[in-house]
Design a protein around this motif. Structure first.
Motif, mmCIF file in Angstrom:
data_model
loop_
_atom_site.group_PDB
_atom_site.id
_atom_site.type_symbol
_atom_site.label_atom_id
_atom_site.label_comp_id
_atom_site.label_asym_id
_atom_site.label_seq_id
_atom_site.Cartn_x
_atom_site.Cartn_y
_atom_site.Cartn_z
ATOM 1 N N LEU A 268 0.823 -1.211 0.000
ATOM 2 C CA LEU A 268 0.000 0.000 0.000
ATOM 3 C C LEU A 268 0.860 1.266 0.000
ATOM 4 O O LEU A 268 0.798 2.083 0.930
ATOM 5 C CB LEU A 268 -0.922 -0.001 1.224
ATOM 6 C CG LEU A 268 -1.916 -1.170 1.352
ATOM 7 C CD1 LEU A 268 -2.658 -1.095 2.678
ATOM 8 C CD2 LEU A 268 -2.887 -1.179 0.188
ATOM 9 N N TYR B 73 1.768 5.000 -0.507
ATOM 10 C CA TYR B 73 0.799 6.086 -0.341
ATOM 11 C C TYR B 73 0.313 6.716 -1.647
ATOM 12 O O TYR B 73 -0.895 6.904 -1.830
ATOM 13 C CB TYR B 73 1.356 7.154 0.595
ATOM 14 C CG TYR B 73 1.392 6.702 2.031
ATOM 15 C CD1 TYR B 73 0.220 6.541 2.756
ATOM 16 C CD2 TYR B 73 2.601 6.412 2.661
ATOM 17 C CE1 TYR B 73 0.242 6.119 4.076
ATOM 18 C CE2 TYR B 73 2.631 5.988 3.982
ATOM 19 C CZ TYR B 73 1.443 5.841 4.682
ATOM 20 O OH TYR B 73 1.474 5.418 5.987
ATOM 21 N N ARG C 266 -2.720 3.475 7.039
ATOM 22 C CA ARG C 266 -2.281 3.921 5.722
ATOM 23 C C ARG C 266 -3.436 4.474 4.895
ATOM 24 O O ARG C 266 -3.293 5.487 4.211
ATOM 25 C CB ARG C 266 -1.560 2.788 4.993
ATOM 26 C CG ARG C 266 -0.268 2.389 5.685
ATOM 27 C CD ARG C 266 0.500 1.329 4.936
ATOM 28 N NE ARG C 266 1.233 1.874 3.811
ATOM 29 C CZ ARG C 266 2.462 2.396 3.879
ATOM 30 N NH1 ARG C 266 3.090 2.481 5.036
ATOM 31 N NH2 ARG C 266 3.067 2.833 2.793
ATOM 32 N N ARG C 267 -4.613 3.849 4.966
ATOM 33 C CA ARG C 267 -5.703 4.386 4.151
ATOM 34 C C ARG C 267 -6.207 5.710 4.710
ATOM 35 O O ARG C 267 -6.598 6.601 3.970
ATOM 36 C CB ARG C 267 -6.814 3.373 3.953
ATOM 37 C CG ARG C 267 -7.526 2.813 5.183
ATOM 38 C CD ARG C 267 -8.569 3.746 5.774
ATOM 39 N NE ARG C 267 -9.665 3.039 6.401
ATOM 40 C CZ ARG C 267 -10.431 3.562 7.338
ATOM 41 N NH1 ARG C 267 -10.177 4.784 7.823
ATOM 42 N NH2 ARG C 267 -11.447 2.861 7.820
ATOM 43 N N VAL D 198 -3.736 -1.294 7.546
ATOM 44 C CA VAL D 198 -4.679 -0.752 6.566
ATOM 45 C C VAL D 198 -5.307 0.540 7.092
ATOM 46 O O VAL D 198 -5.387 1.544 6.376
ATOM 47 C CB VAL D 198 -5.777 -1.782 6.229
ATOM 48 C CG1 VAL D 198 -6.887 -1.142 5.392
ATOM 49 C CG2 VAL D 198 -5.185 -2.972 5.477
ATOM 50 N N LEU E 193 -8.021 5.260 -3.974
ATOM 51 C CA LEU E 193 -9.133 5.905 -3.284
ATOM 52 C C LEU E 193 -9.929 6.798 -4.238
ATOM 53 O O LEU E 193 -11.169 6.792 -4.236
ATOM 54 C CB LEU E 193 -8.599 6.740 -2.120
ATOM 55 C CG LEU E 193 -7.989 5.951 -0.966
ATOM 56 C CD1 LEU E 193 -7.161 6.878 -0.079
ATOM 57 C CD2 LEU E 193 -9.065 5.262 -0.139
ATOM 58 N N TRP F 54 -12.900 3.017 2.153
ATOM 59 C CA TRP F 54 -11.445 3.238 2.103
ATOM 60 C C TRP F 54 -10.703 1.915 2.238
ATOM 61 O O TRP F 54 -9.656 1.712 1.614
ATOM 62 C CB TRP F 54 -11.010 4.195 3.209
ATOM 63 C CG TRP F 54 -11.738 5.491 3.335
ATOM 64 C CD1 TRP F 54 -12.107 6.117 4.501
ATOM 65 C CD2 TRP F 54 -12.176 6.372 2.283
ATOM 66 N NE1 TRP F 54 -12.733 7.297 4.242
ATOM 67 C CE2 TRP F 54 -12.794 7.486 2.890
ATOM 68 C CE3 TRP F 54 -12.115 6.314 0.884
ATOM 69 C CZ2 TRP F 54 -13.348 8.533 2.156
ATOM 70 C CZ3 TRP F 54 -12.672 7.350 0.142
ATOM 71 C CH2 TRP F 54 -13.277 8.441 0.761
ATOM 72 N N ASP F 55 -11.237 1.010 3.037
ATOM 73 C CA ASP F 55 -10.610 -0.303 3.193
ATOM 74 C C ASP F 55 -10.766 -1.144 1.925
ATOM 75 O O ASP F 55 -9.867 -1.916 1.566
ATOM 76 C CB ASP F 55 -11.217 -1.029 4.393
ATOM 77 C CG ASP F 55 -11.109 -0.211 5.664
ATOM 78 O OD1 ASP F 55 -9.978 0.139 6.050
ATOM 79 O OD2 ASP F 55 -12.155 0.110 6.254
ATOM 80 N N ALA G 268 -8.134 -0.004 -0.348
ATOM 81 C CA ALA G 268 -6.852 -0.577 0.063
ATOM 82 C C ALA G 268 -6.734 -2.026 -0.396
ATOM 83 O O ALA G 268 -5.665 -2.465 -0.839
ATOM 84 C CB ALA G 268 -6.700 -0.482 1.579
ATOM 85 N N LEU H 287 -2.034 4.285 -3.273
ATOM 86 C CA LEU H 287 -3.246 4.117 -2.482
ATOM 87 C C LEU H 287 -4.170 5.323 -2.645
ATOM 88 O O LEU H 287 -5.396 5.165 -2.758
ATOM 89 C CB LEU H 287 -2.872 3.914 -1.015
ATOM 90 C CG LEU H 287 -4.007 3.676 -0.024
ATOM 91 C CD1 LEU H 287 -4.950 2.577 -0.498
ATOM 92 C CD2 LEU H 287 -3.438 3.356 1.358
ATOM 93 N N CYS I 238 -5.877 -2.024 -4.004
ATOM 94 C CA CYS I 238 -4.479 -1.628 -4.182
ATOM 95 C C CYS I 238 -3.546 -2.784 -3.851
ATOM 96 O O CYS I 238 -2.580 -3.062 -4.573
ATOM 97 C CB CYS I 238 -4.185 -0.404 -3.317
ATOM 98 S SG CYS I 238 -2.588 0.375 -3.584
#
Length: 309
Positions: A14, A16, A104-105, A101, A23, A295-296, A299, A19, A302
């Motif tokens: 993931l 950034y 980072r998300r 997760v 998103l 958002w998960d 992730a 990711l 990704c």
């Protein structure tokens, strides 16, 4: 076979910038379905979060616990997993580390919002709160915006010093500040990621500031003083991450603001009439992030794309 990713493998899957791209793609996808999350109170003041989401290809559920006083006892505040399934066959595809997760998300959502909304995305950056989210946002803004200078404020000097050392290890200019309110005058990028058990910021951000407020994700939690939130509503632009914020954005709800009238990040990405009516040409931007299973799901997309490569 199911891919079982530990914290390090989940983080590696993931990055950034990728990711944040995932998103944004999710916010443009009309097949995404995200039912309300279930929050089950636990003995001792913690909560169990059950957060499902699906699109045309994948279905996920994040199962995590949040116990706010765990760090004081040497335990992580967030624990759990994200389970990923094939939406057609029902086959389990992956299990991702839930706290990784989440960290980072959440930071990547702030990064996406800053890409779209920050008047001065180069910084300097002020991070208020030097825990897991402080570290994640530091890394996300350095990788995705090219931020080179950061100031860190925390009620724990040791935590602030540790995050400053990490920032310097990434090649950034970094220093600890003991007065977050005073530091607002120097920083057009601000991230507040405190435990949100009491007001932490009482001063007004700069007129050219972008604020990502992520610490308060229930109606009872708060980071920003109500009068500051009302000032931002009168002079700047307020954006929430999703419509779930209508009943979760503690900072804004405690300020008596009509959260349901605010545009979401999806409105910004899609350039909807709601966003065009709400945005101001000048003034600070306040982005309130509360969390969302979508958002998960992004992730998970990704991570599986990274595994396929």
């Amino acid at each position: 076979m199911t891919a079982l990713l530990d914290a390090a493998a989940t983080a590696a899957a993931l990055p950034y910038p990728a990711l944040a791209d995932a998103l944004e793609a999710l916010l443009r996808d009309d097949t995404v379905v995200v039912p309300p999350r279930l929050v089950q109170p636990l003995t001792g003041g913690g909560s169990l979060f059950v957060m499902p989401a699906a699109d045309a290809a994948l279905a996920i559920t994040k199962l995590i616990t949040f116990v706010p006083d765990n760090p004081a006892h040497g335990r992580p505040a967030i624990q759990g997993d994200v389970v990923v399934f094939d939406a057609r066959s029902g086959q389990r595809r992956a299990v991702l580390d839930g706290p990784t997760v989440t960290a980072r998300r959440t930071a990547a959502v702030s990064l996406l919002a800053a890409r779209r909304l920050a008047p001065r995305p180069q910084g300097p950056l002020l991070i208020v709160g030097a825990g897991v989210q402080g570290r994640a946002h530091l890394e996300a803004f350095a990788a995705g915006l090219g931020v080179r200078a950061v100031q860190v404020a925390s009620r724990s000097a040791a935590s602030a010093d540790a995050l400053v050392a990490h920032a310097r290890g990434l090649g950034l200019e970094a220093q600890r500040v003991d007065d977050a309110d005073a530091a607002l005058a120097d920083c057009p990028l601000v991230v507040s990621c405190t435990p949100a058990q009491a007001v932490a910021l009482r001063a007004r951000p700069r007129p050219d500031a972008f604020v990502a407020a992520v610490g308060a994700f229930t109606p009872r939690m708060v980071e920003w003083a109500p009068d500051v939130c009302r000032h931002l509503a009168a002079t700047g632009t307020l954006v929430v991450d999703t419509r779930d914020a209508d009943h979760e954005a503690g900072d804004l709800l405690q300020a008596g603001l009509d959260v349901a009238a605010l545009p979401t990040l999806a409105d910004v990405v899609r350039d909807t009439p709601a966003w065009r009516r709400a945005r101001r040409a000048g003034g600070p931007v306040f982005f309130k992030s509360c969390g969302w299973a979508g958002w998960d799901l992004a992730a998970a997309r990704c991570a599986l794309a990274a595994a396929a490569r």
